[in-house]
Design a protein around this motif. Structure first.
Motif, short mmCIF file in Angstrom:
data_model
loop_
_atom_site.label_atom_id
_atom_site.label_comp_id
_atom_site.label_asym_id
_atom_site.label_seq_id
_atom_site.Cartn_x
_atom_site.Cartn_y
_atom_site.Cartn_z
N HIS A 48 -15.94 3.40 10.72
CA HIS A 48 -15.24 2.40 11.53
C HIS A 48 -15.39 1.00 10.96
CE1 HIS A 48 -13.35 4.24 14.98
NE2 HIS A 48 -14.35 5.10 15.05
N ALA A 49 -16.46 0.80 10.19
CA ALA A 49 -16.73 -0.54 9.66
C ALA A 49 -16.13 -0.74 8.26
CB ALA A 49 -18.24 -0.78 9.61
N ARG A 50 -15.38 0.23 7.78
CA ARG A 50 -14.78 0.08 6.44
C ARG A 50 -13.80 -1.08 6.42
NH1 ARG A 50 -14.89 3.45 2.17
NH2 ARG A 50 -15.82 5.46 2.61
N ILE A 51 -13.93 -1.94 5.41
CA ILE A 51 -13.03 -3.09 5.27
C ILE A 51 -11.58 -2.64 5.26
CG2 ILE A 51 -12.34 -4.95 3.67
CD1 ILE A 51 -15.05 -5.59 4.77
N SER A 52 -11.32 -1.52 4.56
CA SER A 52 -9.93 -1.07 4.43
C SER A 52 -9.31 -0.67 5.77
CB SER A 52 -9.85 0.09 3.45
OG SER A 52 -10.70 1.13 3.90
N ARG A 53 -10.14 -0.42 6.78
CA ARG A 53 -9.58 -0.05 8.10
C ARG A 53 -9.44 -1.27 9.01
NH1 ARG A 53 -10.06 5.45 8.28
NH2 ARG A 53 -11.89 6.35 7.27
N LYS A 79 -7.19 1.68 15.10
CA LYS A 79 -6.68 3.05 15.20
C LYS A 79 -7.83 4.03 15.36
CE LYS A 79 -2.40 3.00 12.60
NZ LYS A 79 -1.79 3.39 11.34
N GLY A 80 -7.56 5.16 16.03
CA GLY A 80 -8.58 6.20 16.12
C GLY A 80 -8.74 6.90 14.78
N LEU A 81 -9.90 7.46 14.54
CA LEU A 81 -10.15 8.18 13.29
C LEU A 81 -9.85 9.67 13.47
CD1 LEU A 81 -13.66 6.87 12.10
CD2 LEU A 81 -11.39 6.12 11.36
N ILE A 91 -9.47 -8.72 10.02
CA ILE A 91 -9.74 -9.67 8.94
C ILE A 91 -8.67 -10.75 8.89
CG2 ILE A 91 -9.91 -9.90 6.42
CD1 ILE A 91 -11.32 -7.10 6.55
N SER A 92 -7.39 -10.32 9.08
CA SER A 92 -6.35 -11.37 9.02
C SER A 92 -6.49 -12.30 10.24
CB SER A 92 -4.95 -10.78 8.88
OG SER A 92 -4.58 -10.20 10.08
N GLY A 93 -6.99 -11.78 11.38
CA GLY A 93 -7.26 -12.63 12.55
C GLY A 93 -8.31 -13.69 12.21
N TYR A 139 -3.22 13.06 5.91
CA TYR A 139 -3.89 11.93 6.58
C TYR A 139 -4.95 11.39 5.63
CZ TYR A 139 -1.63 13.96 10.65
OH TYR A 139 -0.70 14.46 11.52
N LEU A 140 -4.50 10.48 4.77
CA LEU A 140 -5.38 10.00 3.70
C LEU A 140 -6.59 9.25 4.24
CD1 LEU A 140 -2.67 8.81 1.17
CD2 LEU A 140 -3.92 10.98 1.20
#
Ligand code: ADP
Ligand code: 5GP
Length: 206
Positions: free
Chosen positions: A185-190, A3-5, A195-197, A113-114
């Motif tokens: 952009h490199a945040r794990i939560s994003r 997703k875009g930030l 990650i599931s891939g 937009y949290l």
């Protein structure tokens, strides 16, 4: 596709926000600028649809009552607002979108937009701010005084933001803002999908 930030940039008038976001966008291919609607008159050199959509108060009120604005505020005596559609389109097409909005708007966007990224820009000192406002040569003495007075109030909102960039040397400030965006952009939560891939591929290899 990630997703875009939503990247919110706020600063006291004269801190260099416009200079920074323009330079930032030129170094971020694919990113877009959120063009606000405003009831203020256009300044020399400003282009309708690029810098702002310059609209009447009547049309502004219609957009507010029609729920078309993600946030709006009265700033330095005029109305400004962020159209919702631009935010939706950018995020869903994977583009980063940069919002140049005031601290009231920043607070409202934060509530909705949290996952937004909130960057506050300051000049190296209030003296430097005054100097920049005068050097810009855009405002009369009274306007400069109001903007300096507002700056003191705006600075009290800093703790609503995630990052502070001091705009002393322009290039360093732009690079710092860009690094913040790269890190976000490199945040794990994003990166849940990526990650599931990886996890699936790993399970397939096991
Ligand atoms: P804002 O959008 O925050 O009101 P501007 O981007 O219009 O501020 O910048 C205010 C003035 O300061 C402009 O004349 C700009 O050229 C100048 N300026 C911006 N960044 C710097 C900097 N790092 N050093 C010196 N002058 C700067
Ligand atoms: P200017 O008139 O100098 O372009 O902008 C004045 C102030 O209005 C700046 O602080 C700018 O960030 C803010 N602003 C511009 N667009 C918006 C908007 O859509 N919403 C809010 N809340 N503030 C905005």
């Amino acid at each position: 596709m990630t997703k875009g930030l939503i990247i919110v940039i706020s600063a006291p008038s004269g801190a260099g926000k416009t200079t920074i976001y323009r330079e930032l966008l030129s170094r971020m291919p694919g990113a877009v600028f959120s063009v606000s609607v405003t009831t203020r008159k256009s300044r020399k050199g400003e282009v309708d649809g690029r810098d702002y959509f310059f609209i009447s108060e009547k049309k502004f009120r219609r957009m507010v009552s029609g729920g078309q604005l993600a946030e709006w505020a009265r700033v330095h005596g005029h109305y400004y607002g962020t159209p919702k559609k631009q935010l939706r389109d950018a995020v869903s097409s994977g583009r980063d979108i940069v919002l140049d909005i005031d601290v009231q708007g920043g607070r409202k966007i934060r509530k909705q937009y949290l996952s937004g990224v909130f960057i506050f820009i300051l000049p190296p000192s209030l003296k430097a701010l005054e100097h920049r406002l005068r050097n810009r040569g855009q405002d009369d003495e009274q306007t400069i005084r109001v903007r300096l007075e507002n700056a003191r109030k705006e600075i009290s909102y800093i703790t609503d933001y995630d990052y502070l960039v001091i705009n002393d040397k322009l290039n360093e400030a732009v690079e710092q803002a860009r690094s913040i965006i790269t890190a976000e952009h490199a945040r794990i939560s994003r990166l849940k999908n990526e990650i599931s891939g990886f996890k699936k591929a790993q399970a397939g290899n096991a």
